[in-house]
Design a protein around this motif. Structure first.
Motif, PDB file in Angstrom:
ATOM      1  N   MET A   1      24.864  65.025  35.456  1.00  0.00           N
ATOM      2  CA  MET A   1      23.445  64.938  35.735  1.00  0.00           C
ATOM      3  C   MET A   1      23.169  63.768  36.689  1.00  0.00           C
ATOM      4  O   MET A   1      23.950  62.842  36.781  1.00  0.00           O
ATOM      5  N   TRP A   2      22.054  63.843  37.335  1.00  0.00           N
ATOM      6  CA  TRP A   2      21.691  62.786  38.278  1.00  0.00           C
ATOM      7  C   TRP A   2      21.502  61.444  37.585  1.00  0.00           C
ATOM      8  O   TRP A   2      21.780  60.401  38.147  1.00  0.00           O
ATOM      9  N   LEU A   3      21.061  61.452  36.331  1.00  0.00           N
ATOM     10  CA  LEU A   3      20.829  60.203  35.609  1.00  0.00           C
ATOM     11  C   LEU A   3      22.141  59.461  35.329  1.00  0.00           C
ATOM     12  O   LEU A   3      22.209  58.246  35.455  1.00  0.00           O
ATOM     13  N   SER A   4      23.205  60.197  34.973  1.00  0.00           N
ATOM     14  CA  SER A   4      24.493  59.546  34.695  1.00  0.00           C
ATOM     15  C   SER A   4      25.059  58.891  35.958  1.00  0.00           C
ATOM     16  O   SER A   4      25.725  57.876  35.882  1.00  0.00           O
ATOM     17  N   ARG A   5      24.795  59.475  37.117  1.00  0.00           N
ATOM     18  CA  ARG A   5      25.245  58.867  38.370  1.00  0.00           C
ATOM     19  C   ARG A   5      24.487  57.576  38.663  1.00  0.00           C
ATOM     20  O   ARG A   5      25.010  56.661  39.276  1.00  0.00           O
ATOM     21  N   GLN A   6      23.255  57.497  38.243  1.00  0.00           N
ATOM     22  CA  GLN A   6      22.425  56.317  38.486  1.00  0.00           C
ATOM     23  C   GLN A   6      22.855  55.133  37.615  1.00  0.00           C
ATOM     24  O   GLN A   6      22.656  53.998  37.990  1.00  0.00           O
ATOM     25  N   LEU A   7      23.458  55.370  36.446  1.00  0.00           N
ATOM     26  CA  LEU A   7      23.790  54.317  35.499  1.00  0.00           C
ATOM     27  C   LEU A   7      25.213  53.814  35.616  1.00  0.00           C
ATOM     28  O   LEU A   7      25.615  52.917  34.879  1.00  0.00           O
ATOM     29  N   LYS A   8      26.011  54.352  36.524  1.00  0.00           N
ATOM     30  CA  LYS A   8      27.393  53.897  36.690  1.00  0.00           C
ATOM     31  C   LYS A   8      27.418  52.459  37.197  1.00  0.00           C
ATOM     32  O   LYS A   8      26.642  52.103  38.087  1.00  0.00           O
ATOM     33  N   PRO A   9      28.331  51.627  36.636  1.00  0.00           N
ATOM     34  CA  PRO A   9      28.436  50.252  37.158  1.00  0.00           C
ATOM     35  C   PRO A   9      29.003  50.255  38.571  1.00  0.00           C
ATOM     36  O   PRO A   9      29.735  51.157  38.960  1.00  0.00           O
ATOM     37  N   ALA A  10      28.645  49.223  39.309  1.00  0.00           N
ATOM     38  CA  ALA A  10      29.147  49.099  40.679  1.00  0.00           C
ATOM     39  C   ALA A  10      30.659  48.920  40.649  1.00  0.00           C
ATOM     40  O   ALA A  10      31.182  48.212  39.788  1.00  0.00           O
ATOM     41  N   PRO A  11      31.398  49.565  41.550  1.00  0.00           N
ATOM     42  CA  PRO A  11      32.853  49.378  41.581  1.00  0.00           C
ATOM     43  C   PRO A  11      33.207  47.939  41.947  1.00  0.00           C
ATOM     44  O   PRO A  11      32.473  47.276  42.678  1.00  0.00           O
ATOM     45  N   ALA A  12      34.334  47.481  41.416  1.00  0.00           N
ATOM     46  CA  ALA A  12      34.794  46.122  41.715  1.00  0.00           C
ATOM     47  C   ALA A  12      35.136  46.010  43.190  1.00  0.00           C
ATOM     48  O   ALA A  12      35.788  46.889  43.751  1.00  0.00           O
ATOM     49  N   ALA A  13      34.710  44.932  43.794  1.00  0.00           N
ATOM     50  CA  ALA A  13      35.003  44.701  45.201  1.00  0.00           C
ATOM     51  C   ALA A  13      36.183  43.741  45.308  1.00  0.00           C
ATOM     52  O   ALA A  13      36.372  42.894  44.457  1.00  0.00           O
ATOM     53  N   ALA A  14      36.973  43.909  46.328  1.00  0.00           N
ATOM     54  CA  ALA A  14      38.088  42.983  46.576  1.00  0.00           C
ATOM     55  C   ALA A  14      38.030  42.554  48.032  1.00  0.00           C
ATOM     56  O   ALA A  14      37.780  43.360  48.915  1.00  0.00           O
ATOM     57  N   ASP A  15      38.238  41.290  48.255  1.00  0.00           N
ATOM     58  CA  ASP A  15      38.176  40.750  49.594  1.00  0.00           C
ATOM     59  C   ASP A  15      39.064  39.512  49.620  1.00  0.00           C
ATOM     60  O   ASP A  15      39.412  38.970  48.581  1.00  0.00           O
ATOM     61  N   ALA A  16      39.428  39.067  50.780  1.00  0.00           N
ATOM     62  CA  ALA A  16      40.236  37.856  50.907  1.00  0.00           C
ATOM     63  C   ALA A  16      39.816  37.118  52.168  1.00  0.00           C
ATOM     64  O   ALA A  16      39.370  37.725  53.134  1.00  0.00           O
ATOM     65  N   ASP A  17      39.929  35.804  52.118  1.00  0.00           N
ATOM     66  CA  ASP A  17      39.616  34.948  53.261  1.00  0.00           C
ATOM     67  C   ASP A  17      40.689  33.886  53.392  1.00  0.00           C
ATOM     68  O   ASP A  17      41.296  33.488  52.397  1.00  0.00           O
ATOM     69  N   LEU A  18      40.884  33.414  54.593  1.00  0.00           N
ATOM     70  CA  LEU A  18      41.722  32.251  54.810  1.00  0.00           C
ATOM     71  C   LEU A  18      40.811  31.042  54.675  1.00  0.00           C
ATOM     72  O   LEU A  18      39.740  30.998  55.266  1.00  0.00           O
ATOM     73  N   GLY A  19      41.240  30.088  53.848  1.00  0.00           N
ATOM     74  CA  GLY A  19      40.432  28.895  53.635  1.00  0.00           C
ATOM     75  C   GLY A  19      41.242  27.638  53.871  1.00  0.00           C
ATOM     76  O   GLY A  19      42.467  27.677  53.978  1.00  0.00           O
ATOM     77  N   ILE A  20      40.551  26.518  53.939  1.00  0.00           N
ATOM     78  CA  ILE A  20      41.170  25.210  54.099  1.00  0.00           C
ATOM     79  C   ILE A  20      40.804  24.381  52.869  1.00  0.00           C
ATOM     80  O   ILE A  20      39.623  24.268  52.530  1.00  0.00           O
ATOM     81  N   THR A  21      41.821  23.798  52.199  1.00  0.00           N
ATOM     82  CA  THR A  21      41.547  23.034  50.988  1.00  0.00           C
ATOM     83  C   THR A  21      40.857  21.714  51.327  1.00  0.00           C
ATOM     84  O   THR A  21      41.187  21.056  52.305  1.00  0.00           O
ATOM     85  N   THR A  22      39.895  21.366  50.475  1.00  0.00           N
ATOM     86  CA  THR A  22      39.174  20.102  50.613  1.00  0.00           C
ATOM     87  C   THR A  22      39.436  19.192  49.420  1.00  0.00           C
ATOM     88  O   THR A  22      39.250  17.983  49.518  1.00  0.00           O
ATOM     89  N   ILE A  23      39.842  19.768  48.295  1.00  0.00           N
ATOM     90  CA  ILE A  23      40.163  19.014  47.084  1.00  0.00           C
ATOM     91  C   ILE A  23      41.483  19.552  46.566  1.00  0.00           C
ATOM     92  O   ILE A  23      41.651  20.759  46.402  1.00  0.00           O
ATOM     93  N   SER A  24      42.453  18.669  46.304  1.00  0.00           N
ATOM     94  CA  SER A  24      43.761  19.077  45.808  1.00  0.00           C
ATOM     95  C   SER A  24      43.810  18.919  44.299  1.00  0.00           C
ATOM     96  O   SER A  24      43.022  18.199  43.713  1.00  0.00           O
ATOM     97  N   GLY A  25      44.763  19.616  43.663  1.00  0.00           N
ATOM     98  CA  GLY A  25      44.946  19.495  42.215  1.00  0.00           C
ATOM     99  C   GLY A  25      45.147  20.845  41.580  1.00  0.00           C
ATOM    100  O   GLY A  25      45.433  21.834  42.255  1.00  0.00           O
ATOM    101  N   ARG A  26      44.998  20.892  40.243  1.00  0.00           N
ATOM    102  CA  ARG A  26      45.159  22.159  39.518  1.00  0.00           C
ATOM    103  C   ARG A  26      43.991  23.098  39.782  1.00  0.00           C
ATOM    104  O   ARG A  26      44.123  24.308  39.702  1.00  0.00           O
ATOM    105  N   LYS A  27      42.827  22.556  40.042  1.00  0.00           N
ATOM    106  CA  LYS A  27      41.655  23.318  40.483  1.00  0.00           C
ATOM    107  C   LYS A  27      41.299  22.749  41.850  1.00  0.00           C
ATOM    108  O   LYS A  27      41.150  21.535  41.995  1.00  0.00           O
ATOM    109  N   VAL A  28      41.185  23.579  42.853  1.00  0.00           N
ATOM    110  CA  VAL A  28      41.004  23.094  44.226  1.00  0.00           C
ATOM    111  C   VAL A  28      39.624  23.422  44.764  1.00  0.00           C
ATOM    112  O   VAL A  28      38.935  24.311  44.265  1.00  0.00           O
TER     113      VAL A  28
END
Length: 137
Positions: A1-28
């Motif tokens: 039904m059209w209603l079930s299509r309206q309630l579906k969660p958004a699909p997971a998105a995946a993306d990647a970027d090249l970044g430059i670290t500004t803070i080093s450590g276990r969490k950057v």
């Protein structure tokens, strides 16, 4: 039904970027399109890496809207050891490890001799903190 299509969660998105670290450590902190802080660092199995400030890193984004981000790799299997920026610590099962330090020294730990029974070393060798002297027995 059209209603079930309206309630579906958004699909997971995946993306990647090249970044430059500004803070080093276990969490950057990393700058991609803006700065993001407290990102976890992942590495291949048995490889622990703390990127130095200014290092180019791959930032993986996922989840709906790409709000979940990390520096790519896998979680360490053992408790993360403190290492300096740019240093490399590789570990394996049974307590074997190779630690490449910023000062140029290398720390190798192992519990068994290789099948070939040979280890090639270029540089000074210390065993348990003492300079190695071969026995001429």
């Amino acid at each position: 039904m059209w209603l079930s299509r309206q309630l579906k969660p958004a699909p997971a998105a995946a993306d990647a970027d090249l970044g430059i670290t500004t803070i080093s450590g276990r969490k950057v902190g990393v700058v991609t399109r803006g700065e993001v802080r407290d990102l976890p660092v992942y590495g291949p199995g048995g490889y622990l890496w703390a990127p130095a400030n200014g290092a180019a890193v791959l930032v993986v984004k996922g989840g709906p809207g790409g709000e979940e981000q990390c520096v790519a790799g896998t979680r360490p299997q053992e408790e993360a050891r403190q290492i300096g920026p740019g240093e490399v610590y590789i570990y394996g099962p049974g307590g074997n490890s190779v630690y490449l330090k910023e000062d140029g020294s290398v720390e190798i730990r192992g519990s068994r001799v290789s099948v070939a029974g040979e280890l090639s070393i270029d540089g000074r060798l210390s065993v348990n903190g003492e300079p190695y002297r071969p026995c001429n027995c």
